[in-house]
Design a protein around this motif. Structure first.
Motif, PDB file in Angstrom:
ATOM      1  N   VAL A  38       0.724  -1.042   0.101  1.00 13.28           N
ATOM      2  CA  VAL A  38       0.034  -0.077   0.023  1.00 13.28           C
ATOM      3  C   VAL A  38       0.826   1.232   0.158  1.00 13.28           C
ATOM      4  O   VAL A  38       0.490   2.147  -0.678  1.00 13.28           O
ATOM      5  N   PRO A  39       1.835   1.201   0.906  1.00 14.97           N
ATOM      6  CA  PRO A  39       2.725   2.590   0.833  1.00 14.97           C
ATOM      7  C   PRO A  39       3.113   2.963  -0.566  1.00 14.97           C
ATOM      8  O   PRO A  39       3.163   4.189  -0.943  1.00 14.97           O
ATOM      9  N   SER A  40       3.484   2.051  -1.460  1.00 14.02           N
ATOM     10  CA  SER A  40       4.004   2.265  -2.794  1.00 14.02           C
ATOM     11  C   SER A  40       3.091   2.294  -3.807  1.00 14.02           C
ATOM     12  O   SER A  40       3.332   2.748  -4.871  1.00 14.02           O
ATOM     13  N   GLY A  41       2.018   1.445  -3.557  1.00 15.08           N
ATOM     14  CA  GLY A  41       0.809   1.296  -4.524  1.00 15.08           C
ATOM     15  C   GLY A  41       1.289   0.322  -5.556  1.00 15.08           C
ATOM     16  O   GLY A  41       0.438   0.070  -6.601  1.00 15.08           O
ATOM     17  N   LYS A  42       2.556  -0.430  -5.470  1.00 19.52           N
ATOM     18  CA  LYS A  42       2.845  -1.423  -6.438  1.00 19.52           C
ATOM     19  C   LYS A  42       2.579  -3.029  -5.778  1.00 19.52           C
ATOM     20  O   LYS A  42       2.525  -3.133  -4.538  1.00 19.52           O
ATOM     21  N   PRO A  43       2.473  -4.023  -6.642  1.00 19.84           N
ATOM     22  CA  PRO A  43       2.172  -5.287  -6.428  1.00 19.84           C
ATOM     23  C   PRO A  43       3.338  -5.745  -5.642  1.00 19.84           C
ATOM     24  O   PRO A  43       4.500  -5.910  -6.265  1.00 19.84           O
ATOM     25  N   PHE A  44       3.091  -6.500  -4.653  1.00 21.04           N
ATOM     26  CA  PHE A  44       4.053  -7.259  -3.804  1.00 21.04           C
ATOM     27  C   PHE A  44       4.060  -8.839  -4.526  1.00 21.04           C
ATOM     28  O   PHE A  44       5.145  -9.616  -4.546  1.00 21.04           O
ATOM     29  N   ALA A  45       2.831  -9.294  -4.838  1.00 15.65           N
ATOM     30  CA  ALA A  45       2.637 -10.735  -5.367  1.00 15.65           C
ATOM     31  C   ALA A  45       1.486 -10.549  -6.297  1.00 15.65           C
ATOM     32  O   ALA A  45       0.583  -9.765  -6.076  1.00 15.65           O
ATOM     33  N   TYR A  46       1.335 -11.763  -7.062  1.00 16.46           N
ATOM     34  CA  TYR A  46       0.153 -11.924  -7.487  1.00 16.46           C
ATOM     35  C   TYR A  46      -0.285 -13.390  -7.304  1.00 16.46           C
ATOM     36  O   TYR A  46       0.473 -14.326  -7.489  1.00 16.46           O
ATOM     37  N   ALA A 231      -8.108   1.834   8.236  1.00 13.04           N
ATOM     38  CA  ALA A 231      -7.906   1.277   9.430  1.00 13.04           C
ATOM     39  C   ALA A 231      -6.753   0.281   9.523  1.00 13.04           C
ATOM     40  O   ALA A 231      -6.037   0.206  10.677  1.00 13.04           O
ATOM     41  N   LEU A 232      -6.664  -0.546   8.485  1.00 12.47           N
ATOM     42  CA  LEU A 232      -5.463  -1.449   8.446  1.00 12.47           C
ATOM     43  C   LEU A 232      -4.169  -0.862   8.411  1.00 12.47           C
ATOM     44  O   LEU A 232      -3.233  -1.476   9.047  1.00 12.47           O
ATOM     45  N   SER A 233      -4.250   0.217   7.687  1.00 14.52           N
ATOM     46  CA  SER A 233      -2.807   1.044   7.665  1.00 14.52           C
ATOM     47  C   SER A 233      -2.514   1.518   8.937  1.00 14.52           C
ATOM     48  O   SER A 233      -1.327   1.394   9.378  1.00 14.52           O
ATOM     49  N   ASP A 234      -3.362   2.040   9.713  1.00 13.05           N
ATOM     50  CA  ASP A 234      -3.307   2.452  10.901  1.00 13.05           C
ATOM     51  C   ASP A 234      -2.831   1.529  12.080  1.00 13.05           C
ATOM     52  O   ASP A 234      -2.126   2.067  12.864  1.00 13.05           O
ATOM     53  N   LEU A 235      -3.150   0.083  11.823  1.00 15.11           N
ATOM     54  CA  LEU A 235      -2.635  -0.751  12.564  1.00 15.11           C
ATOM     55  C   LEU A 235      -1.204  -1.381  12.263  1.00 15.11           C
ATOM     56  O   LEU A 235      -0.729  -2.188  12.930  1.00 15.11           O
ATOM     57  N   GLY A 236      -0.720  -0.898  11.257  1.00 13.73           N
ATOM     58  CA  GLY A 236       0.679  -1.200  10.725  1.00 13.73           C
ATOM     59  C   GLY A 236       0.739  -2.153   9.699  1.00 13.73           C
ATOM     60  O   GLY A 236       1.940  -2.632   9.497  1.00 13.73           O
ATOM     61  N   ILE A 237      -0.377  -2.484   9.043  1.00 10.97           N
ATOM     62  CA  ILE A 237      -0.480  -3.423   8.119  1.00 10.97           C
ATOM     63  C   ILE A 237      -0.240  -2.648   6.585  1.00 10.97           C
ATOM     64  O   ILE A 237      -1.019  -1.735   6.271  1.00 10.97           O
ATOM     65  N   GLU A 238       0.908  -3.281   5.708  1.00  7.66           N
ATOM     66  CA  GLU A 238       1.244  -2.507   4.479  1.00  7.66           C
ATOM     67  C   GLU A 238       0.932  -3.395   3.158  1.00  7.66           C
ATOM     68  O   GLU A 238       0.903  -2.713   2.291  1.00  7.66           O
ATOM     69  N   LEU A 239       0.587  -4.892   3.470  1.00 10.65           N
ATOM     70  CA  LEU A 239       0.262  -5.549   2.299  1.00 10.65           C
ATOM     71  C   LEU A 239      -1.322  -5.803   2.479  1.00 10.65           C
ATOM     72  O   LEU A 239      -1.745  -6.221   3.385  1.00 10.65           O
ATOM     73  N   MET A 240      -1.972  -5.696   1.263  1.00  8.61           N
ATOM     74  CA  MET A 240      -3.269  -5.905   1.232  1.00  8.61           C
ATOM     75  C   MET A 240      -3.525  -6.280  -0.180  1.00  8.61           C
ATOM     76  O   MET A 240      -3.127  -6.049  -1.239  1.00  8.61           O
ATOM     77  N   GLN A 241      -4.890  -7.005  -0.153  1.00  2.62           N
ATOM     78  CA  GLN A 241      -5.593  -7.494  -1.260  1.00  2.62           C
ATOM     79  C   GLN A 241      -6.984  -7.604  -1.214  1.00  2.62           C
ATOM     80  O   GLN A 241      -7.596  -7.756  -0.168  1.00  2.62           O
ATOM     81  N   GLY A 242      -7.579  -7.164  -2.275  1.00  6.57           N
ATOM     82  CA  GLY A 242      -9.122  -7.136  -2.322  1.00  6.57           C
ATOM     83  C   GLY A 242      -9.570  -6.355  -3.730  1.00  6.57           C
ATOM     84  O   GLY A 242      -8.743  -5.595  -4.328  1.00  6.57           O
ATOM     85  N   TYR A 243     -10.815  -6.364  -3.636  1.00  5.30           N
ATOM     86  CA  TYR A 243     -11.459  -5.434  -4.842  1.00  5.30           C
ATOM     87  C   TYR A 243     -11.340  -4.293  -4.699  1.00  5.30           C
ATOM     88  O   TYR A 243     -11.204  -3.448  -5.949  1.00  5.30           O
ATOM     89  N   LEU A 244     -10.861  -3.342  -3.814  1.00  7.13           N
ATOM     90  CA  LEU A 244     -10.571  -2.093  -3.871  1.00  7.13           C
ATOM     91  C   LEU A 244      -9.426  -1.696  -4.578  1.00  7.13           C
ATOM     92  O   LEU A 244      -9.250  -0.681  -5.208  1.00  7.13           O
ATOM     93  N   PHE A 245      -8.529  -2.832  -4.644  1.00  6.44           N
ATOM     94  CA  PHE A 245      -7.283  -2.649  -5.481  1.00  6.44           C
ATOM     95  C   PHE A 245      -7.355  -3.144  -6.898  1.00  6.44           C
ATOM     96  O   PHE A 245      -7.129  -2.408  -7.890  1.00  6.44           O
ATOM     97  N   ALA A 246      -7.896  -4.406  -7.009  1.00  7.55           N
ATOM     98  CA  ALA A 246      -8.179  -5.117  -8.130  1.00  7.55           C
ATOM     99  C   ALA A 246      -8.831  -6.282  -8.038  1.00  7.55           C
ATOM    100  O   ALA A 246      -8.778  -6.945  -7.046  1.00  7.55           O
ATOM    101  N   ARG A 247      -9.834  -6.766  -9.061  1.00 10.68           N
ATOM    102  CA  ARG A 247     -10.461  -8.153  -8.998  1.00 10.68           C
ATOM    103  C   ARG A 247      -9.699  -9.071  -9.634  1.00 10.68           C
ATOM    104  O   ARG A 247      -8.769  -8.476 -10.680  1.00 10.68           O
ATOM    105  N   PRO A 248      -9.823 -10.297  -9.256  1.00  9.26           N
ATOM    106  CA  PRO A 248      -8.810 -11.163 -10.104  1.00  9.26           C
ATOM    107  C   PRO A 248      -9.499 -11.207 -11.603  1.00  9.26           C
ATOM    108  O   PRO A 248     -10.481 -11.027 -12.258  1.00  9.26           O
ATOM    109  N   GLN A 249      -8.385 -11.285 -12.625  1.00 13.24           N
ATOM    110  CA  GLN A 249      -8.595 -11.312 -13.836  1.00 13.24           C
ATOM    111  C   GLN A 249      -7.872 -12.517 -14.528  1.00 13.24           C
ATOM    112  O   GLN A 249      -6.802 -12.714 -14.465  1.00 13.24           O
ATOM    113  N   ILE A 250      -8.627 -13.162 -15.411  1.00 13.48           N
ATOM    114  CA  ILE A 250      -8.321 -14.460 -16.114  1.00 13.48           C
ATOM    115  C   ILE A 250      -7.198 -14.030 -16.992  1.00 13.48           C
ATOM    116  O   ILE A 250      -7.336 -13.437 -18.041  1.00 13.48           O
ATOM    117  N   ASN A 251      -6.064 -14.875 -17.001  1.00 10.91           N
ATOM    118  CA  ASN A 251      -4.847 -14.630 -17.726  1.00 10.91           C
ATOM    119  C   ASN A 251      -4.476 -13.202 -18.146  1.00 10.91           C
ATOM    120  O   ASN A 251      -4.227 -12.917 -19.060  1.00 10.91           O
TER     121      ASN A 251
END
Length: 262
Positions: A38-46, A231-251
């Motif tokens: 989240v801090p950089s806005g870049k993917p950590f993994a797929y 809220a999660l950033s405030d708790l110190g979590i930097e890595l997140m996954q979910g529809y807010l960022f991107a939905r799964p896309q086939i291939n």
């Protein structure tokens, strides 16, 4: 976890054979969803998520898995994920991982069952040290020693290990006390609506402290709103996954361009 039983003879399956999807009696493809730093806005993994060729859900595909094809299914999913991720250019990025879900009951002997995976990394030119393997905490773990042996071998191979859906399953902190993965993925049952739930905030805050003490990286799953992210950033979590960022896309690899920015 009971010891799995496989059709005989049991042996490592070659990469070419694992690409033969007809042997499963059903066909699969992979959808990819990014885990965002989240801090950089870049993917950590797929994360590679199994789908049917017509967009059938993971649940529909998993309903076709039986004890007779469990091992083959697990191997085919690994190879397919590596093949598609490599073709989409993930292997040419800097540091971004490919996360693959695995079925512990499909792994009889980790050092043997990993051969097709390693062959796939060589065949498709994907860096083996960028693989992350997730096991869901939602599955009943009856043989923790078996799972520990798998994680130990994967760690020896240089893979990243992860427990998925942490907080939703049978074992919880008892499982974590037995062995410590590199990554812990918090289930959406803990993160959904956390912005307005002091109880969930307290629980996740405690898990953050435990993870810090154990040197474990946390990922928050199922993030759908900006308020949850904050809220999660405030708790110190930097890595997140979910529809807010991107939905799964086939291939496809959503937000891949961010890795090349800057």
């Amino acid at each position: 976890m009971s010891q799995p039983v496989f059709p005989q003879p049991f042996e490592a399956i070659g990469c070419a054979q694992c690409r033969n999807l007809a042997s499963l009696d059903f066909e699969i493809t992979m959808a990819f969803q990014p885990i965002i730093h989240v801090p950089s806005g870049k993917p950590f993994a797929y994360e590679a998520l199994v789908r049917g060729l017509k967009g059938e859900s993971a649940g529909e595909i998993l309903a076709k898995v039986t004890p007779d094809n469990l091992y083959r299914f697990d191997q085919v999913c690994r190879v397919k994920a590596i093949e598609q991720a490599a073709a989409l250019g993930l292997g040419r990025t800097r540091d971004c991982k490919l996360s693959i879900n695995f079925l512990p009951n499909a792994v009889y002997r980790a050092s043997t069952c990993i051969r097709a995976t390693l062959e796939a990394t060589r065949t498709f030119g994907f860096p083996a040290d960028r693989l992350m393997f997730e096991v869901t905490e939602g599955e009943r773990i009856e043989d923790t020693e078996h799972l520990k042996s798998i994680f130990k071998e994967y760690d020896r191979q240089g893979f990243t290990t992860a427990i998925d859906d942490f907080g939703s399953g049978y074992s919880g902190l008892n499982l974590l006390a037995e062995f410590q993965p590199n990554v812990l993925k918090l289930d959406m049952a803990l993160t959904r609506g956390i912005c307005k739930d002091p109880v969930r905030q307290a629980i996740v805050s405690g898990i953050v402290l435990v993870a810090q003490r154990l040197g474990i990286t946390l990922v928050a799953e199922g993030i759908e709103t900006e308020a949850e992210r904050q809220a999660l950033s405030d708790l110190g979590i930097e890595l997140m996954q979910g529809y807010l960022f991107a939905r799964p896309q086939i291939n496809a690899l959503p937000l891949l361009e961010r890795l090349h920015a800057g």
